[in-house]
Scaffold this motif. Structure first.
Motif, PDB file in Angstrom:
ATOM      1  N   LEU A  46       0.828  -1.201   0.000  1.00 54.25           N
ATOM      2  CA  LEU A  46       0.000   0.000   0.000  1.00 54.25           C
ATOM      3  C   LEU A  46       0.867   1.258   0.000  1.00 54.25           C
ATOM      4  O   LEU A  46       0.584   2.221  -0.719  1.00 54.25           O
ATOM      5  N   TYR A  47       1.940   1.243   0.777  1.00 51.58           N
ATOM      6  CA  TYR A  47       2.838   2.399   0.816  1.00 51.58           C
ATOM      7  C   TYR A  47       3.578   2.577  -0.503  1.00 51.58           C
ATOM      8  O   TYR A  47       3.849   3.707  -0.917  1.00 51.58           O
ATOM      9  N   GLU A  48       3.911   1.483  -1.185  1.00 49.46           N
ATOM     10  CA  GLU A  48       4.570   1.592  -2.487  1.00 49.46           C
ATOM     11  C   GLU A  48       3.654   2.257  -3.508  1.00 49.46           C
ATOM     12  O   GLU A  48       4.084   3.120  -4.266  1.00 49.46           O
ATOM     13  N   VAL A  49       2.391   1.852  -3.527  1.00 45.15           N
ATOM     14  CA  VAL A  49       1.432   2.445  -4.453  1.00 45.15           C
ATOM     15  C   VAL A  49       1.234   3.918  -4.131  1.00 45.15           C
ATOM     16  O   VAL A  49       1.200   4.769  -5.024  1.00 45.15           O
ATOM     17  N   ASP A  50       1.117   4.232  -2.859  1.00 46.38           N
ATOM     18  CA  ASP A  50       0.915   5.621  -2.458  1.00 46.38           C
ATOM     19  C   ASP A  50       2.134   6.474  -2.790  1.00 46.38           C
ATOM     20  O   ASP A  50       1.997   7.611  -3.238  1.00 46.38           O
ATOM     21  N   ALA A  51       3.334   5.915  -2.588  1.00 47.41           N
ATOM     22  CA  ALA A  51       4.557   6.652  -2.917  1.00 47.41           C
ATOM     23  C   ALA A  51       4.646   6.928  -4.415  1.00 47.41           C
ATOM     24  O   ALA A  51       5.039   8.023  -4.838  1.00 47.41           O
ATOM     25  N   ALA A  52       4.271   5.952  -5.229  1.00 42.72           N
ATOM     26  CA  ALA A  52       4.278   6.165  -6.678  1.00 42.72           C
ATOM     27  C   ALA A  52       3.243   7.218  -7.063  1.00 42.72           C
ATOM     28  O   ALA A  52       3.482   8.046  -7.954  1.00 42.72           O
ATOM     29  N   ALA A  74       3.929  14.915  -7.882  1.00 34.62           N
ATOM     30  CA  ALA A  74       5.089  15.807  -7.911  1.00 34.62           C
ATOM     31  C   ALA A  74       5.544  16.064  -9.346  1.00 34.62           C
ATOM     32  O   ALA A  74       5.884  17.205  -9.713  1.00 34.62           O
ATOM     33  N   ALA A  75       5.532  15.038 -10.184  1.00 31.73           N
ATOM     34  CA  ALA A  75       5.942  15.212 -11.583  1.00 31.73           C
ATOM     35  C   ALA A  75       4.933  16.064 -12.348  1.00 31.73           C
ATOM     36  O   ALA A  75       5.317  16.904 -13.182  1.00 31.73           O
ATOM     37  N   ILE A  76       3.638  15.858 -12.081  1.00 33.51           N
ATOM     38  CA  ILE A  76       2.611  16.688 -12.727  1.00 33.51           C
ATOM     39  C   ILE A  76       2.750  18.131 -12.277  1.00 33.51           C
ATOM     40  O   ILE A  76       2.677  19.071 -13.094  1.00 33.51           O
ATOM     41  N   ASP A  77       2.982  18.356 -10.996  1.00 37.78           N
ATOM     42  CA  ASP A  77       3.150  19.716 -10.480  1.00 37.78           C
ATOM     43  C   ASP A  77       4.368  20.385 -11.090  1.00 37.78           C
ATOM     44  O   ASP A  77       4.342  21.586 -11.405  1.00 37.78           O
ATOM     45  N   SER A  78       5.423  19.622 -11.298  1.00 34.79           N
ATOM     46  CA  SER A  78       6.625  20.183 -11.924  1.00 34.79           C
ATOM     47  C   SER A  78       6.334  20.629 -13.353  1.00 34.79           C
ATOM     48  O   SER A  78       6.773  21.708 -13.783  1.00 34.79           O
ATOM     49  N   GLN A  79       5.584  19.810 -14.076  1.00 34.03           N
ATOM     50  CA  GLN A  79       5.233  20.173 -15.443  1.00 34.03           C
ATOM     51  C   GLN A  79       4.303  21.395 -15.459  1.00 34.03           C
ATOM     52  O   GLN A  79       4.437  22.279 -16.303  1.00 34.03           O
ATOM     53  N   LEU A  80       3.362  21.444 -14.519  1.00 33.44           N
ATOM     54  CA  LEU A  80       2.463  22.605 -14.452  1.00 33.44           C
ATOM     55  C   LEU A  80       3.222  23.875 -14.069  1.00 33.44           C
ATOM     56  O   LEU A  80       2.872  24.967 -14.518  1.00 33.44           O
ATOM     57  N   ALA A 110       8.039   9.960 -11.928  1.00 34.08           N
ATOM     58  CA  ALA A 110       7.281   9.542 -10.746  1.00 34.08           C
ATOM     59  C   ALA A 110       7.883   8.291 -10.124  1.00 34.08           C
ATOM     60  O   ALA A 110       8.010   8.184  -8.902  1.00 34.08           O
ATOM     61  N   LEU A 111       8.275   7.338 -10.965  1.00 33.62           N
ATOM     62  CA  LEU A 111       8.903   6.117 -10.447  1.00 33.62           C
ATOM     63  C   LEU A 111      10.249   6.424  -9.803  1.00 33.62           C
ATOM     64  O   LEU A 111      10.605   5.848  -8.779  1.00 33.62           O
ATOM     65  N   GLU A 112      10.982   7.346 -10.408  1.00 33.36           N
ATOM     66  CA  GLU A 112      12.273   7.725  -9.864  1.00 33.36           C
ATOM     67  C   GLU A 112      12.113   8.447  -8.530  1.00 33.36           C
ATOM     68  O   GLU A 112      12.844   8.182  -7.575  1.00 33.36           O
ATOM     69  N   LEU A 113      11.132   9.337  -8.435  1.00 31.36           N
ATOM     70  CA  LEU A 113      10.898  10.071  -7.186  1.00 31.36           C
ATOM     71  C   LEU A 113      10.431   9.157  -6.064  1.00 31.36           C
ATOM     72  O   LEU A 113      10.804   9.333  -4.909  1.00 31.36           O
ATOM     73  N   SER A 114       9.605   8.176  -6.404  1.00 25.82           N
ATOM     74  CA  SER A 114       9.046   7.310  -5.367  1.00 25.82           C
ATOM     75  C   SER A 114      10.010   6.210  -4.938  1.00 25.82           C
ATOM     76  O   SER A 114       9.894   5.686  -3.844  1.00 25.82           O
ATOM     77  N   GLY A 115      10.935   5.850  -5.806  1.00 22.95           N
ATOM     78  CA  GLY A 115      11.866   4.779  -5.481  1.00 22.95           C
ATOM     79  C   GLY A 115      11.253   3.387  -5.593  1.00 22.95           C
ATOM     80  O   GLY A 115      11.807   2.425  -5.099  1.00 22.95           O
ATOM     81  N   VAL A 116      10.113   3.282  -6.247  1.00 27.10           N
ATOM     82  CA  VAL A 116       9.418   2.005  -6.394  1.00 27.10           C
ATOM     83  C   VAL A 116       9.669   1.490  -7.798  1.00 27.10           C
ATOM     84  O   VAL A 116       9.583   2.227  -8.771  1.00 27.10           O
ATOM     85  N   ASP A 117       9.982   0.190  -7.905  1.00 30.58           N
ATOM     86  CA  ASP A 117      10.328  -0.371  -9.202  1.00 30.58           C
ATOM     87  C   ASP A 117       9.231  -1.232  -9.818  1.00 30.58           C
ATOM     88  O   ASP A 117       9.068  -1.250 -11.022  1.00 30.58           O
ATOM     89  N   ASP A 118       8.500  -1.954  -9.001  1.00 25.87           N
ATOM     90  CA  ASP A 118       7.591  -2.970  -9.528  1.00 25.87           C
ATOM     91  C   ASP A 118       6.153  -2.480  -9.690  1.00 25.87           C
ATOM     92  O   ASP A 118       5.219  -3.145  -9.306  1.00 25.87           O
ATOM     93  N   VAL A 119       5.968  -1.289 -10.256  1.00 25.99           N
ATOM     94  CA  VAL A 119       4.629  -0.771 -10.489  1.00 25.99           C
ATOM     95  C   VAL A 119       4.437  -0.455 -11.970  1.00 25.99           C
ATOM     96  O   VAL A 119       5.399  -0.242 -12.704  1.00 25.99           O
ATOM     97  N   GLN A 120       3.185  -0.431 -12.357  1.00 25.04           N
ATOM     98  CA  GLN A 120       2.819  -0.079 -13.727  1.00 25.04           C
ATOM     99  C   GLN A 120       1.879   1.120 -13.643  1.00 25.04           C
ATOM    100  O   GLN A 120       0.908   1.109 -12.885  1.00 25.04           O
ATOM    101  N   GLN A 125       2.229   9.735  -5.139  1.00 28.22           N
ATOM    102  CA  GLN A 125       2.778  11.026  -4.730  1.00 28.22           C
ATOM    103  C   GLN A 125       3.868  11.482  -5.702  1.00 28.22           C
ATOM    104  O   GLN A 125       3.998  12.672  -5.993  1.00 28.22           O
ATOM    105  N   GLY A 126       4.642  10.527  -6.200  1.00 25.09           N
ATOM    106  CA  GLY A 126       5.641  10.865  -7.220  1.00 25.09           C
ATOM    107  C   GLY A 126       4.988  11.366  -8.488  1.00 25.09           C
ATOM    108  O   GLY A 126       5.483  12.295  -9.150  1.00 25.09           O
ATOM    109  N   MET A 127       3.852  10.767  -8.853  1.00 31.74           N
ATOM    110  CA  MET A 127       3.098  11.220 -10.032  1.00 31.74           C
ATOM    111  C   MET A 127       2.612  12.656  -9.830  1.00 31.74           C
ATOM    112  O   MET A 127       2.721  13.491 -10.740  1.00 31.74           O
TER     113      MET A 127
END
Length: 180
Positions: free
Chosen positions: A59-65, A71-77, A105-115, A67-69
């Motif tokens: 659950l924390y991995e999904v949430d971290a990814a 952050a990446a969207i906010d950076s683009q905005l 987003a994956l890089e910011l969250s540090g999670v590897d095994d998500v799609q 939050q990374g998403m």
């Protein structure tokens, strides 16, 4: 001379157990049963705690990814704000650079095994993040006129594969009736 009959018997005779010996024997048996129950309970508790830890980690991995998403969207905005773009143009730009947003987003969250699957419609960005163990995050973000975002929806869930288990393998299992 009177002869007394010897009532004592040899080693093959009756063994008399006193009340203290009987209570001791019962106590030892009860302690043995309680120790087996204690060990069994401890193993079951450890197994449950391990499954709970795995669930929380997923659950924390999904949430971290997620939050990374964000952050990446906010950076683009932020880049679109500095270019004084409209919300529709900023959302279109987000759609164009979505692959780099996902990798960021994956890089910011540090999670590897998500799609991550994302979609942009008008000024709304929706994305789904799935892990290999069945955790899922569905989120929707609305781009405001001032090029900030508002999280409209943030829902985590767990999907599990339904596996059928054959609980009975006897002769009546295939027909649904028991034979005598």
């Amino acid at each position: 001379m009177s002869t007394k009959k010897d009532t004592r018997r040899g080693s093959g005779g009756n063994v008399r157990i006193g009340i203290v010996s009987f209570i001791t024997l019962v106590s030892v048996l009860l302690l043995a049963v309680l120790s087996v129950l204690c060990v069994t309970t401890a193993r079951a508790t450890a197994s449950t705690a391990s499954r709970q830890a795995d669930s929380a980690t997923g659950l924390y991995e999904v949430d971290a990814a997620g939050q990374g998403m964000l952050a990446a969207i906010d950076s683009q905005l932020a880049q679109s704000r500095s270019a004084h773009e409209s919300a529709g143009v900023a959302a279109s730009r987000v759609q164009l650079v979505m692959p780099s947003i996902q990798s960021c987003a994956l890089e910011l969250s540090g999670v590897d095994d998500v799609q991550i699957n994302a979609d942009v419609k008008d000024a709304n960005i929706s994305f789904t993040i799935k892990t290999t163990d069945g955790r899922e995050l569905d989120a929707e973000v609305a781009v405001n006129d001032d090029l900030t975002y508002t999280v409209s929806s943030w829902k985590t869930s767990t999907t599990q594969a339904q596996t059928q288990q054959n609980l009975w393998g006897g002769s009546g299992a295939a027909t649904g009736s028991a034979s005598n």
